[in-house]
Design an enzyme around this catalytic site. Structure first.
Site, short mmCIF file in Angstrom:
data_model
loop_
_atom_site.label_atom_id
_atom_site.label_comp_id
_atom_site.label_asym_id
_atom_site.label_seq_id
_atom_site.Cartn_x
_atom_site.Cartn_y
_atom_site.Cartn_z
N ARG A 92 4.79 16.65 39.09
CA ARG A 92 3.66 16.64 38.16
C ARG A 92 3.99 17.37 36.86
O ARG A 92 3.72 16.86 35.76
CB ARG A 92 2.45 17.29 38.85
CG ARG A 92 1.23 17.47 37.95
CD ARG A 92 0.50 16.17 37.70
NE ARG A 92 -0.60 16.34 36.76
CZ ARG A 92 -1.83 16.73 37.08
NH1 ARG A 92 -2.10 17.01 38.35
NH2 ARG A 92 -2.77 16.83 36.18
N ASP A 135 15.85 13.86 39.82
CA ASP A 135 15.00 14.24 40.95
C ASP A 135 15.48 13.46 42.16
O ASP A 135 15.53 12.23 42.11
CB ASP A 135 13.53 13.93 40.66
CG ASP A 135 12.58 14.57 41.66
OD1 ASP A 135 12.72 14.29 42.87
OD2 ASP A 135 11.71 15.36 41.24
N THR A 183 11.89 22.46 39.42
CA THR A 183 12.11 22.25 40.85
C THR A 183 11.59 23.45 41.62
O THR A 183 11.44 24.54 41.06
CB THR A 183 13.60 22.07 41.16
OG1 THR A 183 14.26 23.34 40.97
CG2 THR A 183 14.24 21.04 40.26
N CYS A 240 10.57 27.75 33.35
CA CYS A 240 9.19 28.18 33.64
C CYS A 240 8.84 27.84 35.08
O CYS A 240 7.66 27.74 35.43
CB CYS A 240 8.21 27.50 32.69
SG CYS A 240 8.36 28.04 30.98
N ALA A 241 9.86 27.65 35.92
CA ALA A 241 9.63 27.23 37.31
C ALA A 241 9.74 28.40 38.27
O ALA A 241 8.75 29.00 38.67
CB ALA A 241 10.60 26.12 37.68
N ARG A 242 10.98 28.77 38.62
CA ARG A 242 11.21 29.85 39.57
C ARG A 242 12.47 30.60 39.19
O ARG A 242 13.50 29.99 38.88
CB ARG A 242 11.34 29.32 41.02
CG ARG A 242 10.01 29.01 41.67
CD ARG A 242 9.26 30.31 42.00
NE ARG A 242 7.91 30.07 42.47
CZ ARG A 242 6.83 30.08 41.71
NH1 ARG A 242 6.94 30.25 40.40
NH2 ARG A 242 5.63 29.91 42.23
N ASP A 259 10.29 32.30 31.60
CA ASP A 259 9.00 32.83 32.05
C ASP A 259 9.11 33.44 33.44
O ASP A 259 8.18 34.10 33.89
CB ASP A 259 7.95 31.70 32.07
CG ASP A 259 6.56 32.20 32.42
OD1 ASP A 259 6.14 33.22 31.84
OD2 ASP A 259 5.90 31.59 33.28
N GLU A 311 11.17 40.34 39.56
CA GLU A 311 10.05 40.48 38.63
C GLU A 311 9.27 41.76 38.91
O GLU A 311 8.80 41.94 40.04
CB GLU A 311 9.14 39.26 38.71
CG GLU A 311 9.83 37.97 38.27
CD GLU A 311 8.90 36.75 38.26
OE1 GLU A 311 7.74 36.88 38.71
OE2 GLU A 311 9.34 35.68 37.81
N HIS A 371 5.95 35.91 33.35
CA HIS A 371 5.47 34.93 34.33
C HIS A 371 4.03 34.49 34.00
O HIS A 371 3.09 34.73 34.77
CB HIS A 371 5.53 35.51 35.75
CG HIS A 371 5.60 34.43 36.81
ND1 HIS A 371 6.25 34.59 38.01
CD2 HIS A 371 5.11 33.17 36.85
CE1 HIS A 371 6.14 33.49 38.74
NE2 HIS A 371 5.46 32.62 38.05
N GLY A 404 3.10 31.25 33.38
CA GLY A 404 2.93 29.80 33.54
C GLY A 404 1.53 29.38 33.94
O GLY A 404 1.01 28.37 33.46
N ALA A 405 0.91 30.14 34.83
CA ALA A 405 -0.44 29.79 35.30
C ALA A 405 -1.51 30.67 34.68
O ALA A 405 -2.66 30.63 35.11
CB ALA A 405 -0.49 29.90 36.82
#
Length: 533
Positions: free
Chosen positions: A155, A175, A207, A234-236, A260, A265, A283, A285-286
């Site tokens: 997404r 992917d 991913t 910006c994932a992990r 991010d 962390e 961090h 992102g959300a």
């Protein structure tokens, strides 16, 4: 697997107030306590069946194992790095997330990072705040016409692609799950990784953090990249090898990075954060009002729908459970568990390979959720390690020395009818085979080792059944059996027999309770067993 007894939920991180309201409106009791130590968290969970967290609470193995009532952990967000999935699965604790709740916010942050990298906006801002006016130092590059590599086309990756295509960027991606045709439908050319590295001006990763994605960008892959590539994560933390990234920045192989997320962390090693060509955020992102509200709302709705048996979404560690909530599949789950329980009672803690075979068009893809249910029935009485359920069944069955295979065959004409749906559970290489079906919503036993029951035998949860095989011509057999029931103080509630097979008939008795022993019965019949699921 039922969650109807899930009554009390602990929310241990800060969430939008809508989360609490939705849970309470759904009939659930809610406790909100934040900034708990591990010991305090364990204490609070002693009378809670559910836990909802964001990223601050660490749901470790110690916490999971000490929380005796815990059934479900909900992560209001995408990543579940703060939940010990292996410990949760072993304990039979379901883990859910909200995979779409923060997708737009994460995608927008990624796009913002790409623009900041291209035009050095944060560095120019810092220079202005220092009282400088340096136009030459912050020469940028246009995004138009550049190639963006998107690693992970879920997404978030798709949302990033759509937005950056509007800037005139060419989007390529990788992917392992998404087909090239699907990728092409949203404007991304799917390529193998070795073709992506030298092609891209910008690379962004979307991913999950898995063994296969840890260090996806490393010394070797950076060396294959176009000189001056710019990278966004910006994932992990950990998907981009931070040491390799620093070396690529120092050599000029990488012209800039926007991060991010970090392996640790907050990061104690400041070398990356302090590098002049690195843009970093804590961090975020959300971290938008919309994402927090959406994640809180989604996880609450998922809990309420799960408890009410409506649906199950966002499952992380037991995807097969999702199918178990569909009206069509639910009774088949019950049948599978019943046949597994029957097989355990009949074969006596079987070893080797259990074969689960589905038949009929509507069961073509049902094996993935029916085989765990068979395992639950097989292991529930035998397992001493944990409560066996659909979450941990596949993990525990291996430790029990059993192999479970799943296959499907189309419906065929014959005595059972054309295209009739059937479920068969058999022990490979041994004379144990049970066949069942569903009538309406009731699981039914149709056949044992080729002996057909007409009508079929209802398999109702909580109803003890005694099954025995004997010669059909023995006139004193049935009175003898009824006498044995009377001696044990057990009532006969129902009785039916199969057709004759190999000279014997299978008899099924519905009982008021299980018999304390079958020793006396086995003196009069070829074989006997009893079960209740």
């Amino acid at each position: 697997m039922a969650f109807a007894n899930l009554r009390k939920i602990l929310i241990s991180d800060s969430l939008d107030p809508c989360c609490r309201k939705i849970l309470q409106d759904g009939g659930l009791q809610v406790v909100e306590k934040q900034n708990l130590s591990k010991e305090e968290l364990i204490a609070e969970l002693q009378d809670c069946e559910g836990l909802i967290v964001r990223s601050a609470t660490k749901v470790t193995a110690d916490v999971i194992n000490a929380a005796e009532k815990l059934q479900v952990v909900g992560r209001a967000g995408t990543g579940v790095d703060n939940v010990d999935l292996e410990a949760a699965t072993r304990k039979g604790v379901l883990v859910m997330n909200t995979p779409n709740g923060n997708s737009l916010s994460a995608a927008e942050l990624t796009c913002g990072m790409l623009m900041c990298l291209a035009r050095q906006i944060p560095q120019a801002t810092a220079s202005m705040k220092d009282g400088k006016w340096d136009r030459k130092k912050f020469m940028g590059t246009e995004l138009n016409g550049k190639t963006l590599g998107i690693l992970g086309l879920g997404r978030i990756g798709r949302e990033v692609a759509a937005r950056m295509q509007a800037f005139g960027m060419k989007t390529v991606g990788y992917d392992p799950i998404i087909s090239p045709e699907v990728a092409a439908s949203f404007g991304v050319q799917q390529l193998p990784l070795e073709e992506i590295w030298p092609l891209c001006d910008f690379i962004t990763v979307h991913t999950p953090l898995l063994p296969s994605t840890t260090g996806l960008l490393n010394d070797s892959t950076f060396a294959q990249c176009k000189k001056g590539v710019r990278v966004v994560n910006c994932a992990r933390g950990g998907i981009v090898d931070e040491g390799a990234l620093l070396r690529a920045l120092q050599s000029g192989q990488c012209a800039g990075a926007a991060l991010d997320v970090f392996t640790e962390e907050p990061p104690r090693d400041r070398a990356l954060v302090d590098h002049e060509n690195v843009i970093s955020c804590p961090h975020l992102g959300a971290s938008t009002k919309e994402a927090q509200s959406r994640c809180g709302e989604e996880i609450a709705v998922q809990f309420v729908d799960m408890v009410k048996g409506k649906s199950l979404t966002g499952v992380v560690n037991a995807q097969a459970l999702t199918s178990a909530f569909s009206p069509h599949t639910k009774p088949w789950i019950g049948l599978a568990e019943a046949l597994g329980t029957l097989m355990h009672a009949w074969a006596g803690s079987p070893k080797g390979t259990i074969q689960v075979v589905t038949q009929g068009t509507s069961l073509k893809n049902a094996g993935t959720c029916l085989s765990p249910a068979v395992i639950v029935g097989l292991l529930r009485e035998a397992s001493k390690q944990a409560d066996v359920n659909l979450v941990n069944a596949k993990l525990l069955v291996k430790e029990a020395g059993l192999n479970v295979t799943t296959s499907h065959s189309p419906g065929v004409p014959g005595e059972q009818g054309i295209g009739e749906c059937l479920l068969t559970v058999a022990l490979a290489g041994a004379p144990y085979q049970a066949v069942g079906l569903v009538q309406g919503t009731t699981p039914m036993l149709q056949m044992l080792n080729g002996a057909v029951f007409r009508p079929e035998v209802p398999l109702r949860r909580g109803q003890p059944l005694l099954l025995f095989r004997a010669q059909p011509s023995d006139p004193v057999m049935l009175p003898t059996m009824i006498g044995l029931l009377a001696e044990a103080g057990v009532q006969l509630l129902s009785y039916q027999t199969s057709k004759v097979s190999d000279g014997d008939t299978w008899h099924v008795m519905g009982l008021s309770s299980l018999l304390p022993s079958l020793d006396a019965w086995k003196q009069h019949v070829s074989e006997a067993f009893q079960f209740c699921f």
